[in-house]
Motif scaffolding. Structure first.
Motif, PDB file in Angstrom:
ATOM      1  N   ALA A 180      -4.985 -25.558  -5.801  1.00 60.77           N
ATOM      2  CA  ALA A 180      -4.559 -26.396  -4.688  1.00 60.77           C
ATOM      3  C   ALA A 180      -5.112 -27.802  -4.836  1.00 60.77           C
ATOM      4  CB  ALA A 180      -5.027 -25.805  -3.356  1.00 60.77           C
ATOM      5  N   ASN A 181      -4.244 -28.813  -4.603  1.00 60.86           N
ATOM      6  CA  ASN A 181      -4.752 -30.180  -4.643  1.00 60.86           C
ATOM      7  C   ASN A 181      -5.604 -30.488  -3.411  1.00 60.86           C
ATOM      8  OD1 ASN A 181      -2.341 -30.105  -3.068  1.00 60.86           O
ATOM      9  ND2 ASN A 181      -2.176 -32.318  -3.208  1.00 60.86           N
ATOM     10  N   SER A 182      -5.451 -29.720  -2.332  1.00 57.09           N
ATOM     11  CA  SER A 182      -6.412 -29.756  -1.218  1.00 57.09           C
ATOM     12  C   SER A 182      -7.563 -28.844  -1.645  1.00 57.09           C
ATOM     13  CB  SER A 182      -5.753 -29.245   0.072  1.00 57.09           C
ATOM     14  OG  SER A 182      -4.694 -30.082   0.449  1.00 57.09           O
ATOM     15  N   THR A 183      -8.512 -29.413  -2.367  1.00 62.21           N
ATOM     16  CA  THR A 183      -9.471 -28.604  -3.123  1.00 62.21           C
ATOM     17  C   THR A 183     -10.393 -27.756  -2.257  1.00 62.21           C
ATOM     18  OG1 THR A 183     -10.907 -30.552  -3.280  1.00 62.21           O
ATOM     19  CG2 THR A 183      -9.423 -30.121  -5.138  1.00 62.21           C
ATOM     20  N   CYS A 184     -10.520 -28.076  -0.960  1.00 60.55           N
ATOM     21  CA  CYS A 184     -11.371 -27.250  -0.097  1.00 60.55           C
ATOM     22  C   CYS A 184     -10.794 -25.848   0.078  1.00 60.55           C
ATOM     23  CB  CYS A 184     -11.598 -27.919   1.255  1.00 60.55           C
ATOM     24  SG  CYS A 184     -10.130 -27.943   2.338  1.00 60.55           S
ATOM     25  N   LEU A 185      -9.504 -25.661  -0.242  1.00 58.06           N
ATOM     26  CA  LEU A 185      -8.886 -24.341  -0.130  1.00 58.06           C
ATOM     27  C   LEU A 185      -9.193 -23.454  -1.332  1.00 58.06           C
ATOM     28  CD1 LEU A 185      -5.297 -25.346   1.096  1.00 58.06           C
ATOM     29  CD2 LEU A 185      -7.276 -24.754   2.496  1.00 58.06           C
ATOM     30  N   ASN A 186      -9.478 -24.057  -2.475  1.00 53.76           N
ATOM     31  CA  ASN A 186      -9.642 -23.289  -3.706  1.00 53.76           C
ATOM     32  C   ASN A 186     -10.817 -22.324  -3.602  1.00 53.76           C
ATOM     33  OD1 ASN A 186      -7.454 -24.397  -5.128  1.00 53.76           O
ATOM     34  ND2 ASN A 186      -8.668 -26.167  -5.746  1.00 53.76           N
ATOM     35  N   GLY A 187     -10.550 -21.085  -4.026  1.00 51.99           N
ATOM     36  CA  GLY A 187     -11.580 -20.050  -3.988  1.00 51.99           C
ATOM     37  C   GLY A 187     -11.766 -19.411  -2.628  1.00 51.99           C
ATOM     38  N   MET A 188     -10.949 -19.785  -1.647  1.00 53.69           N
ATOM     39  CA  MET A 188     -11.114 -19.276  -0.288  1.00 53.69           C
ATOM     40  C   MET A 188     -10.036 -18.236   0.041  1.00 53.69           C
ATOM     41  SD  MET A 188     -13.769 -20.938   0.424  1.00 53.69           S
ATOM     42  CE  MET A 188     -14.035 -20.563   2.163  1.00 53.69           C
ATOM     43  N   PRO A 189     -10.389 -17.225   0.854  1.00 53.57           N
ATOM     44  CA  PRO A 189      -9.426 -16.168   1.227  1.00 53.57           C
ATOM     45  C   PRO A 189      -8.565 -16.602   2.410  1.00 53.57           C
ATOM     46  CG  PRO A 189     -11.565 -15.655   2.164  1.00 53.57           C
ATOM     47  CD  PRO A 189     -11.741 -16.942   1.372  1.00 53.57           C
ATOM     48  N   LEU A 190      -7.703 -17.575   2.186  1.00 60.06           N
ATOM     49  CA  LEU A 190      -6.969 -18.198   3.273  1.00 60.06           C
ATOM     50  C   LEU A 190      -6.090 -17.205   4.027  1.00 60.06           C
ATOM     51  CD1 LEU A 190      -6.185 -20.774   4.811  1.00 60.06           C
ATOM     52  CD2 LEU A 190      -4.415 -21.175   3.085  1.00 60.06           C
ATOM     53  N   GLN A 191      -5.347 -16.372   3.309  1.00 55.71           N
ATOM     54  CA  GLN A 191      -4.473 -15.424   3.991  1.00 55.71           C
ATOM     55  C   GLN A 191      -5.285 -14.480   4.871  1.00 55.71           C
ATOM     56  OE1 GLN A 191      -2.198 -12.794   1.425  1.00 55.71           O
ATOM     57  NE2 GLN A 191      -0.564 -12.657   2.937  1.00 55.71           N
ATOM     58  N   ARG A 192      -6.367 -13.951   4.332  1.00 55.97           N
ATOM     59  CA  ARG A 192      -7.214 -13.027   5.091  1.00 55.97           C
ATOM     60  C   ARG A 192      -7.811 -13.706   6.326  1.00 55.97           C
ATOM     61  NH1 ARG A 192      -9.775 -11.101   0.968  1.00 55.97           N
ATOM     62  NH2 ARG A 192     -11.740 -12.238   1.078  1.00 55.97           N
ATOM     63  N   ASP A 193      -8.258 -14.943   6.164  1.00 57.62           N
ATOM     64  CA  ASP A 193      -8.873 -15.648   7.285  1.00 57.62           C
ATOM     65  C   ASP A 193      -7.848 -16.005   8.361  1.00 57.62           C
ATOM     66  OD1 ASP A 193     -11.347 -15.437   6.131  1.00 57.62           O
ATOM     67  OD2 ASP A 193     -11.377 -17.469   5.317  1.00 57.62           O
ATOM     68  N   LEU A 194      -6.632 -16.368   7.952  1.00 59.93           N
ATOM     69  CA  LEU A 194      -5.592 -16.650   8.940  1.00 59.93           C
ATOM     70  C   LEU A 194      -5.205 -15.384   9.695  1.00 59.93           C
ATOM     71  CD1 LEU A 194      -3.211 -19.105   7.033  1.00 59.93           C
ATOM     72  CD2 LEU A 194      -4.766 -19.650   8.917  1.00 59.93           C
ATOM     73  N   GLU A 195      -5.105 -14.272   8.984  1.00 60.43           N
ATOM     74  CA  GLU A 195      -4.763 -13.017   9.651  1.00 60.43           C
ATOM     75  C   GLU A 195      -5.833 -12.615  10.655  1.00 60.43           C
ATOM     76  OE1 GLU A 195      -1.853 -10.865   6.378  1.00 60.43           O
ATOM     77  OE2 GLU A 195      -3.999 -10.394   6.340  1.00 60.43           O
ATOM     78  N   ALA A 196      -7.108 -12.837  10.289  1.00 62.49           N
ATOM     79  CA  ALA A 196      -8.198 -12.528  11.220  1.00 62.49           C
ATOM     80  C   ALA A 196      -8.146 -13.446  12.438  1.00 62.49           C
ATOM     81  CB  ALA A 196      -9.541 -12.659  10.504  1.00 62.49           C
ATOM     82  N   ALA A 197      -7.850 -14.734  12.218  1.00 58.26           N
ATOM     83  CA  ALA A 197      -7.820 -15.694  13.323  1.00 58.26           C
ATOM     84  C   ALA A 197      -6.639 -15.446  14.260  1.00 58.26           C
ATOM     85  CB  ALA A 197      -7.753 -17.120  12.772  1.00 58.26           C
ATOM     86  N   LEU A 198      -5.517 -14.972  13.706  1.00 50.83           N
ATOM     87  CA  LEU A 198      -4.297 -14.794  14.504  1.00 50.83           C
ATOM     88  C   LEU A 198      -4.106 -13.365  14.993  1.00 50.83           C
ATOM     89  CD1 LEU A 198      -1.842 -16.947  12.373  1.00 50.83           C
ATOM     90  CD2 LEU A 198      -2.954 -17.587  14.513  1.00 50.83           C
ATOM     91  N   GLY A 199      -4.811 -12.417  14.373  1.00 53.64           N
ATOM     92  CA  GLY A 199      -4.677 -11.030  14.784  1.00 53.64           C
ATOM     93  C   GLY A 199      -3.363 -10.390  14.396  1.00 53.64           C
TER      94      GLY A 199
END
Length: 315
Positions: free
Chosen positions: A89-108
């Motif tokens: 990702a060119n938005s480098t703060c996303l790299n290495g992060m479990p974005l899908q898992r974290d969004l699912e946890a935040a949204l339920g």
């Protein structure tokens, strides 16, 4: 009742487009009509604030429309590894992060996640500029540069999640006039570095603080010769880069999205130039049938594709 059927109850689909400078959310009704849309700035370099911003937008959509259930899809720079982590990702703060898992946890609830260019390809192949075409190559020209491929209305991803990752190939048929800037991916002379909005601005004025890509477009429209020359270099480089795509994929339609897709001159200049580099075309004078078009849904195409993705994923 299964979780999947629960989130399909309303027939509405929420899409989120996570860009380098803005986060956009949309709600599409069962008929594909837009029912709600909002944009907020992307929290630059802050992963946790980005997840919170996405959750807040989805929560706002739910509240304002009274949605108790709706599918959610999100388009993001980069792609997912087998372990569910963001890479490239060119938005480098996303790299290495479990974005899908974290969004699912935040949204339920389940969240479908895909590369933003894949979302653009899905949107434009479904009901956009590439509707009805067998093969669509979709390009994002914005803060970064990406590509997505849709074949018969289905997005190709590949076993490594890399299908269409065109922006991190070197600019083909390089000349001495092409800058050799290093890229965050570890390579140099990447297409993204030269054809993105920041790349266009840097090509025009290497020192920080110069005009942005939109400023340069306005200067060129006002007759500024230096700005016009910058846009001519950009169009010629884009023609070279897309001719490589035609040689590899031979798509029916190439669709441009992102901020630079609003440069109207591209749709005349690039097809005039790309035949020089397409195999057995320019030299033999053969016509090329590939069409270059702006995204029919404009800035909303990627977020619409994310919404379609979420609905298809849950089904």
């Amino acid at each position: 009742m299964t979780m999947s059927s629960t989130f399909l109850q309303s027939g509405c689909a929420i899409g989120v487009d996570l860009g380098g400078t803005k986060i956009e959310a949309i709600v599409l009704g069962p008929d594909g009509a837009e029912r709600w849309r909002r944009r907020v700035p992307t929290p630059a370099g802050d992963y946790h604030a980005t997840v919170a911003a996405v959750a807040a937008l989805v929560g706002q959509a739910r509240q304002e429309l009274g949605l108790h259930a709706a599918t959610v899809g999100a388009g993001t720079p980069g792609s997912l590894t087998a372990e569910g982590l963001i890479k490239n990702a060119n938005s480098t703060c996303l790299n290495g992060m479990p974005l899908q898992r974290d969004l699912e946890a935040a949204l339920g609830q389940p969240v479908a996640l895909a590369n933003d260019a894949n979302c653009l390809a899905l949107s434009e192949a479904t009901d956009g500029a590439g509707a009805g075409a067998a093969v669509v190559f979709a390009v994002i020209l914005g803060t970064g540069v990406g590509g997505g491929i849709a074949v018969h209305g289905r997005v190709l991803t590949g076993p490594n999640g890399l299908a269409g990752e065109w922006g991190h190939n070197p600019l083909p048929w390089s000349t001495a006039a092409d800058p050799r800037w290093p890229c965050y991916c570890g390579q140099s002379t990447c297409i993204e570095m030269l054809l993105s909005g920041p790349g266009l601005a840097r090509d025009h004025q290497p020192q920080p603080g110069g005009p942005t890509a939109s400023d340069i477009a306005a200067l060129a429209a006002a007759g500024d010769p230096a700005a016009q020359a910058t846009l001519e270099r950009h169009a010629e480089r884009l023609a070279r880069a897309l001719s490589h795509v035609i040689n590899l994929l031979d798509p029916d339609v190439i669709v441009l999205g992102g901020g630079l897709s609003r440069l109207a001159r591209l749709y005349d200049a690039v097809p005039r130039l790309w035949g020089r580099h397409v195999f057995a075309a320019g030299a033999a004078g053969q016509p090329l049938h590939t069409q270059l078009k702006p995204a029919l849904h404009g800035d909303s195409s990627g977020v619409r594709g994310a919404a379609w993705l979420g609905r298809a994923h849950v089904r």
